[in-house]
Design an enzyme around this catalytic site. Structure first.
Site, short mmCIF file in Angstrom:
data_model
loop_
_atom_site.label_atom_id
_atom_site.label_comp_id
_atom_site.label_asym_id
_atom_site.label_seq_id
_atom_site.Cartn_x
_atom_site.Cartn_y
_atom_site.Cartn_z
N LEU A 33 42.93 39.65 41.77
CA LEU A 33 42.75 40.10 40.39
C LEU A 33 42.45 38.96 39.43
CD1 LEU A 33 45.66 42.72 40.26
CD2 LEU A 33 43.29 43.04 40.99
N GLU A 35 40.86 38.40 34.99
CA GLU A 35 40.97 38.99 33.64
C GLU A 35 40.18 40.29 33.49
OE1 GLU A 35 40.63 35.83 34.31
OE2 GLU A 35 41.76 34.58 32.90
N HIS A 37 39.95 42.70 35.82
CA HIS A 37 40.91 43.72 36.27
C HIS A 37 42.03 43.88 35.24
CE1 HIS A 37 39.41 41.97 40.22
NE2 HIS A 37 39.13 43.24 40.40
N LYS A 183 33.15 37.75 35.09
CA LYS A 183 34.25 37.46 36.02
C LYS A 183 34.09 38.32 37.26
CE LYS A 183 37.41 35.63 32.80
NZ LYS A 183 38.27 34.47 33.00
P1 AMP Z 1 36.79 45.13 42.38
O1 AMP Z 1 38.15 44.61 42.66
O2 AMP Z 1 35.73 44.08 42.33
O3 AMP Z 1 36.42 46.32 43.25
O4 AMP Z 1 36.83 45.71 40.90
C1 AMP Z 1 37.80 46.66 40.53
C2 AMP Z 1 37.46 47.20 39.16
O5 AMP Z 1 37.46 46.11 38.23
C3 AMP Z 1 36.07 47.83 39.11
O6 AMP Z 1 36.11 48.99 38.30
C4 AMP Z 1 35.25 46.74 38.47
O7 AMP Z 1 34.12 47.22 37.76
C5 AMP Z 1 36.25 46.12 37.52
N1 AMP Z 1 35.82 44.75 37.17
C6 AMP Z 1 35.53 43.74 38.03
N2 AMP Z 1 35.11 42.64 37.36
C7 AMP Z 1 35.13 42.98 36.04
C8 AMP Z 1 34.78 42.30 34.83
N3 AMP Z 1 34.35 41.05 34.85
N4 AMP Z 1 34.92 42.95 33.67
C9 AMP Z 1 35.37 44.24 33.64
N5 AMP Z 1 35.72 44.95 34.74
C10 AMP Z 1 35.58 44.33 35.92
#
Ligand code: AMP
Length: 279
Positions: A33, A35, A37, A183
């Protein structure tokens, strides 16, 4: 904060919370995780009685030659961050708990065939399947997804609409590093030199935003964006495209809300970025 690893114990907690009339916000993640997340978890904390974070590197959304094994993991750190943000539960299952030689999947037509779906043909089937499972396990009132994965967000919204899931899908803005890089857990793969090169994505986004605001058509927005990325020797474009914000199909003119999205390899690392434009 509670930690569960099985579907059964998660369901038991969720049933109790529902009995008490509590609303549940779910934040699905693959862990490691950051910022981005954290912003989803903080928003869920504000809007719900209970916050559930799932922390699961979902094997079904990785293609055969992708980075499933290498994907970064640090559950201790994730757990501490979730606790500090006031989450009530982290659901952290092993793949064997989630998948028992499955025959049932959830997939979505058309929206999953463009952009990332072209290079990652099974990706969104894996995403829709795991998100459906998490919706059934955690029974959330609201689920939080980042605009960072804009095609995923559009697909989940359409899946929820088409299959009548009783959940509100909340999209949250992209969180960036100070210098503009979106991020991502995958940023950890970048060497110092690649980290600098990766700035071409957010630079292209900025340029694209300026051009679209000035009234340019798709190609006049996309060509200068591609040129910025191509000027970076460590980069290789997978796609830079403009699509309808709802259907994810390519558009030539900006007549409805659009998504301008890109995937770019920096060395071996595939990064994504995007911006939305509302007419
Ligand atoms: P992940 O762990 O990469 O599958 O992401 C989990 C959730 O966090 C997903 O809904 C992503 O779109 C969101 N997320 C990942 N990176 C970012 C970011 N930089 N800004 C906003 N949300 C993010």
């Amino acid at each position: 904060m509670k930690v569960t690893t099985t579907v059964l114990e998660t369901r038991q907690l969720v049933r109790q919370w529902k009995k008490e009339g509590k609303s549940i916000g779910l934040v699905p993640t693959m862990g490691f995780l950051h910022e981005g997340h954290a912003s989803l978890i903080a928003r869920a904390r504000k809007e719900n009685d209970i916050v559930v974070v799932s922390d699961f590197v979902n094997p079904t959304q990785f293609g055969p030659n992708e980075d499933l094994e290498a994907y970064p993991r640090d559950f201790e750190r994730d757990s501490a961050l979730c606790e500090s943000l006031g989450a009530d539960l982290i659901f952290h299952p092993e793949p064997e708990e989630m998948y028992h030689d499955p025959c049932a999947f959830v997939s979505i037509d058309t929206l999953s065939e463009t952009l990332c779906g072209k290079t990652r043909p099974i990706h969104f089937k894996g995403v829709c399947t795991v998100v459906s499972k998490l919706f059934h396990i955690a029974a959330p009132d609201r689920a939080y997804f980042g605009q960072k994965d804009a095609q995923q967000l559009a697909i989940i919204k359409k899946m929820v609409l088409d299959l009548n899931f009783d959940v509100e899908v909340v999209g949250c803005p992209i969180v960036r590093e100070e210098d503009g890089l979106a991020k991502s857990s995958r940023n950890t793969y970048l060497s110092a030199e690649e980290r600098k090169a990766a700035l071409c994505l957010s630079k292209a986004v900025k340029k694209g935003q300026e051009l679209i605001q000035a009234g340019c058509s798709a190609e006049d927005v996309l060509a200068p964006m591609r040129a910025i990325i191509e000027a970076e020797p460590l980069s290789k474009i997978d796609y830079v495209s403009m699509v309808d914000a709802l259907t994810m199909q390519p558009v030539e003119k900006v007549e409805k809300d659009v998504l301008v999205a890109m995937a770019v390899y920096i060395g071996k690392t595939r990064l994504i970025d995007n911006f939305s434009y509302e007419v």
